[in-house]
Design an enzyme around this catalytic site. Structure first.
Site, mmCIF file in Angstrom:
data_model
loop_
_atom_site.group_PDB
_atom_site.id
_atom_site.type_symbol
_atom_site.label_atom_id
_atom_site.label_comp_id
_atom_site.label_asym_id
_atom_site.label_seq_id
_atom_site.Cartn_x
_atom_site.Cartn_y
_atom_site.Cartn_z
ATOM 1 N N GLU A 173 0.845 -1.215 0.000
ATOM 2 C CA GLU A 173 0.000 0.000 0.000
ATOM 3 C C GLU A 173 0.873 1.256 0.000
ATOM 4 O O GLU A 173 0.745 2.127 0.864
ATOM 5 C CB GLU A 173 -0.967 0.000 1.185
ATOM 6 C CG GLU A 173 -1.952 -1.147 1.106
ATOM 7 C CD GLU A 173 -3.157 -1.035 2.041
ATOM 8 O OE1 GLU A 173 -3.204 -0.130 2.889
ATOM 9 O OE2 GLU A 173 -4.063 -1.881 1.914
ATOM 10 N N GLU A 305 -5.068 -8.749 -0.082
ATOM 11 C CA GLU A 305 -5.833 -8.363 1.112
ATOM 12 C C GLU A 305 -7.287 -8.224 0.683
ATOM 13 O O GLU A 305 -7.603 -7.380 -0.163
ATOM 14 C CB GLU A 305 -5.330 -7.050 1.714
ATOM 15 C CG GLU A 305 -3.988 -7.194 2.406
ATOM 16 C CD GLU A 305 -3.560 -5.953 3.182
ATOM 17 O OE1 GLU A 305 -4.430 -5.218 3.691
ATOM 18 O OE2 GLU A 305 -2.336 -5.740 3.275
HETATM 19 O O1 AHR Z 1 -5.211 -5.729 7.087
HETATM 20 C C1 AHR Z 1 -5.111 -4.542 7.819
HETATM 21 C C2 AHR Z 1 -4.441 -3.422 7.037
HETATM 22 O O2 AHR Z 1 -5.229 -3.089 5.954
HETATM 23 C C3 AHR Z 1 -3.104 -3.745 6.412
HETATM 24 O O3 AHR Z 1 -2.053 -3.587 7.299
HETATM 25 C C4 AHR Z 1 -3.006 -2.735 5.317
HETATM 26 O O4 AHR Z 1 -2.223 -3.187 4.254
HETATM 27 C C5 AHR Z 1 -4.446 -2.493 4.940
HETATM 28 O O5 AHR Z 1 -4.753 -1.152 4.875
#
Ligand code: AHR
Length: 498
Positions: A173, A305
């Site tokens: 990210e 994610e």
């Molecule tokens: O999964 C929680 C958080 O969500 C992670 O650390 C990040 O990559 C995303 O914003």
């Protein structure tokens, strides 16, 4: 009646087992307590890994595990997590509750966990606050088989043999917590950093994952691919990258109003599922851009994610992201995994966030107790899709529910090497059951078996009632032409045809 016709004659491709992957971050009680326990905890463990958790994860055949973050990855300095545990440097986990991280779970512990799970490894490197040298030395430490400063350091820490790194993420990210970079800036850094992820002699290839967009941010995808996709050797069409990541979370009421995991209205049920179904649009949006560079779909969209993100459980640390998990989460998992199966030509890996005690976890722990969530059951019911050939499905008679465009029933299908076919189907209606008829384009199923996960929309497992939501046998039998069965409201079925 919903009729599902399964086309056994064509296939969009093999469902990469990695689509059923997981993500574990140094966040809240995911790693510490959830997976890794202290020797004096009294919780049965093997080299620190909870035996109950490892066993439950092996049952769902975890194929790959992403670590150490997440946002944590871009402030993680791997050298702080090696050597004797008592000497390891402490750090503040600024993203997640400001707790002091003692680095007792580091590189060696991660590979031990993956060894116990029998899964592939996916390391996420630090671009946001780390250097090229730090990243390149980590790769050398993990994979170099010979005499070098990092290989000798590894040996001094008790491990002579190198490990296998299957995937390496270059930052996380980086449009946000990983450095607030512009796509142009990140793209140039990506080209530079990935150069030093060396493949040493005798080492297996490390697949490089480029940091991709947040949700529908097509600008990021376009700019990053424009800079990073090109390669000086045209025959090696994906020389700089093997995958582009995508992160997408379902927040029922938007980021400002995420709502409770267990208390929600019928309207919120449908909003949640509508947002989960948006994953298909995202795959198309970003897939179309990827197609311009990579029409043969050599690089994967890596959804590393995904999952639901609600308000934390009342009374828990807001930085720990601990939430319960109901039948609503089971449906989110079911429709998302069906979408991944149906788009397996582009989606090559996905990691649910996160594995234990954080966000849409498959397992929750409290002291020595552990429960399997409804989401765990979906992964269990879908496990035979891993590595199978996806089969196209045509659905007729599917109505909509929730007053919008949400299909009442959503499915995917695949054929294993044995020839057996797995069909997974979700009923997205909160109130109405659906009768489903399955047929094959050629042949007729002779044997049928299946499991069903059903329950009231808010049903969930607790430490006092751990089996409120559990799989049951599905009542389905072949009738000469096909198979018919009933999907109760808010339910998921897995059907095996042979
Ligand atoms: O999964 C929680 C958080 O969500 C992670 O650390 C990040 O990559 C995303 O914003």
């Amino acid at each position: 009646m919903v009729t599902i016709r399964i086309d056994e004659t064509g296939s969009p491709g093999r469902i990469a087992p990695e689509i059923y992957g997981h993500f574990s971050e140094h966040l809240g009680r995911c790693i510490y307590e959830g997976i890794f326990v202290k020797p004096d905890s009294g919780i049965p463990n093997v080299n620190g890994m909870r035996a109950d958790v490892v066993e439950a994860l092996k049952e769902i055949r975890v194929p790959v595990l992403r670590w150490p973050g997440g946002c944590f990855a871009d402030e993680y300095h791997w050298k702080d997590g090696i050597g004797p545990a008592e000497n390891r440097k402490r750090m503040v986990n600024t993203h997640w509750g400001g707790l002091v991280e003692d680095n007792s779970f580091g590189t060696h512990e991660y590979f031990e966990l993956c060894r116990q799970l029998g899964c592939k490894t996916y390391i996420n490197g630090n671009v946001g606050s780390g250097t090229v040298q730090e990243m390149s030395e980590w790769v050398e430490y993990m994979t170099f088989d010979g005499v070098s400063p990092m290989a000798l350091l590894r040996e001094a820490n008790g491990r002579k043999e190198p490990w296998t790194v299957d995937y390496f993420g270059v930052g996380n990210e980086n449009w946000g917590c990983g450095g607030n970079m512009t796509p142009a800036y990140y793209a140039n850094l990506y080209r530079q950093y990935q150069t030093y992820i060396r493949r040493y002699h005798n080492a297996s290839p490390i697949r490089k994952i480029c940091g991709g967009p947040n949700g529908d941010d097509r600008k990021w995808t376009k700019k990053v691919l424009k800079t990073c996709f090109a390669h000086p050797h045209p025959e090696d069409a994906h020389g700089y990258m093997d995958g582009l990541s995508l992160h997408y979370y379902v927040h029922p009421g938007g980021w400002q109003n995420r709502g409770s995991a267990t208390v929600f209205t019928e309207e919120e049920w449908y909003t949640t599922l509508e947002k989960a179904l948006y994953m298909e649009d995202l795959i198309r949006l970003h897939g179309d851009i990827m197609d311009r560079y990579d029409p043969e779909k050599k690089i994967g969209l890596i959804v590393d994610e995904w999952g639901t993100w609600y308000e934390v459980e009342p009374g828990t640390n807001p930085g720990f992201l601990y939430q319960q998990n109901t039948m609503r989460d089971a449906l989110v998992a079911a429709v998302t995994l069906n979408i991944f199966n149906n788009h397996c030509d582009r989606v090559k890996m996905a990691c649910i966030a996160q594995m234990v005690n954080v966000l849409q976890a498959v397992l929750l722990t409290e002291g020595e107790k552990m429960i399997k969530t409804p989401t765990w059951h979906v992964f269990h019911m879908y496990r035979d899709h891993q590595g199978a050939q996806a089969l196209p499905v045509q659905a007729e008679g599917v109505g909509t529910v929730g007053g919008g465009q949400i299909p009442a029933v959503q499915v995917s299908a695949s054929r294993m090497e044995s020839g057996e076919i797995t069909v997974t189907a979700a009923n997205l209606s909160m109130t109405e059951s659906q009768t489903v008829r399955l047929t094959l384009t050629s042949g007729k199923p002779e044997r049928v078996s299946g499991t069903l996960l059903a329950g009231e929309a808010h049903a969930h497992n607790t430490f006092d009632a751990p089996e409120t939501v559990r799989e049951q046998a599905l009542a389905a039998a072949p009738d000469g032409e096909g198979v018919e069965f009933v999907l109760p409201p808010c339910s998921v079925a897995s059907v095996r045809l042979s």
